[in-house]
Scaffold this motif. Sequence first.
Motif, mmCIF file in Angstrom:
data_model
loop_
_atom_site.group_PDB
_atom_site.id
_atom_site.type_symbol
_atom_site.label_atom_id
_atom_site.label_comp_id
_atom_site.label_asym_id
_atom_site.label_seq_id
_atom_site.Cartn_x
_atom_site.Cartn_y
_atom_site.Cartn_z
ATOM 1 N N THR A 98 0.841 -1.196 0.000
ATOM 2 C CA THR A 98 0.000 0.000 0.000
ATOM 3 C C THR A 98 0.874 1.243 0.000
ATOM 4 O O THR A 98 1.887 1.296 0.691
ATOM 5 C CB THR A 98 -0.926 0.020 1.246
ATOM 6 N N GLY A 99 0.436 2.258 -0.750
ATOM 7 C CA GLY A 99 1.101 3.545 -0.760
ATOM 8 C C GLY A 99 0.315 4.547 0.064
ATOM 9 O O GLY A 99 -0.896 4.398 0.250
ATOM 10 N N HIS A 100 1.002 5.549 0.569
ATOM 11 C CA HIS A 100 0.330 6.616 1.308
ATOM 12 C C HIS A 100 1.256 7.825 1.400
ATOM 13 O O HIS A 100 2.403 7.777 0.973
ATOM 14 C CB HIS A 100 -0.114 6.147 2.706
ATOM 15 N N HIS A 154 4.797 7.388 -0.807
ATOM 16 C CA HIS A 154 5.694 6.234 -0.741
ATOM 17 C C HIS A 154 4.860 5.009 -0.400
ATOM 18 O O HIS A 154 3.656 5.117 -0.156
ATOM 19 C CB HIS A 154 6.783 6.461 0.319
ATOM 20 N N GLY A 155 5.476 3.860 -0.390
ATOM 21 C CA GLY A 155 4.726 2.642 -0.115
ATOM 22 C C GLY A 155 5.422 1.734 0.876
ATOM 23 O O GLY A 155 6.602 1.914 1.186
ATOM 24 N N HIS A 156 4.645 0.769 1.365
ATOM 25 C CA HIS A 156 5.156 -0.221 2.312
ATOM 26 C C HIS A 156 4.665 -1.604 1.927
ATOM 27 O O HIS A 156 3.586 -1.758 1.358
ATOM 28 C CB HIS A 156 4.670 0.080 3.732
ATOM 29 N N SER A 157 5.447 -2.591 2.285
ATOM 30 C CA SER A 157 5.024 -3.990 2.221
ATOM 31 C C SER A 157 4.512 -4.337 3.612
ATOM 32 O O SER A 157 5.277 -4.755 4.479
ATOM 33 C CB SER A 157 6.193 -4.893 1.833
ATOM 34 N N TYR A 158 3.225 -4.102 3.835
ATOM 35 C CA TYR A 158 2.629 -4.299 5.148
ATOM 36 C C TYR A 158 2.465 -5.785 5.447
ATOM 37 O O TYR A 158 2.165 -6.590 4.558
ATOM 38 C CB TYR A 158 1.253 -3.652 5.227
#
Length: 150
Positions: A14-16, A29-33
């Motif tokens: 998800t990006g935020h 930016h994004g994360h691999s949650y």
Amino acid sequence: MSNVRITKQFSFETGHALYGYDGKCKNVHGHSYKLSVTVIGKPITDRTNVKFGMVIDFSDLKKIVKEEIVDQFDHASVFNETTPHIELANELKSRGHHVILVNYQPTSENMVIDFSKRIKSRLPDIIKLHSLKLQETDTSFAEWYASDNL
């Protein structure tokens, strides 16, 4: 019969962006949650029930979390609808991007609160959400516990 906690883990991208933040996370930016969902209940004691011995079938828990969180947030960009990021969100939407507008700053802390509400609303009455752990990076995460929110 004793209460038992079971946990299922999920992952999604998800990006935020954090509007008004004073660091790098103000940028998109994004994360691999990684999301760990723990529920608590008593195992089914009815020997005629196909789910005998289970608190909840892992596949039933997976269906709830997949529909409420993973399918919605995976490869989406999340923005606070009450900030100027709404302009960026609308531009991305107009170009076919998957955008989620929320009424909170999309931090891990606020996202885990949102996720707790979504999951609790779908669980059977005899199963309670015990905790959530939303991992943003290998070393950073937010946790939600039912016992902290009585």
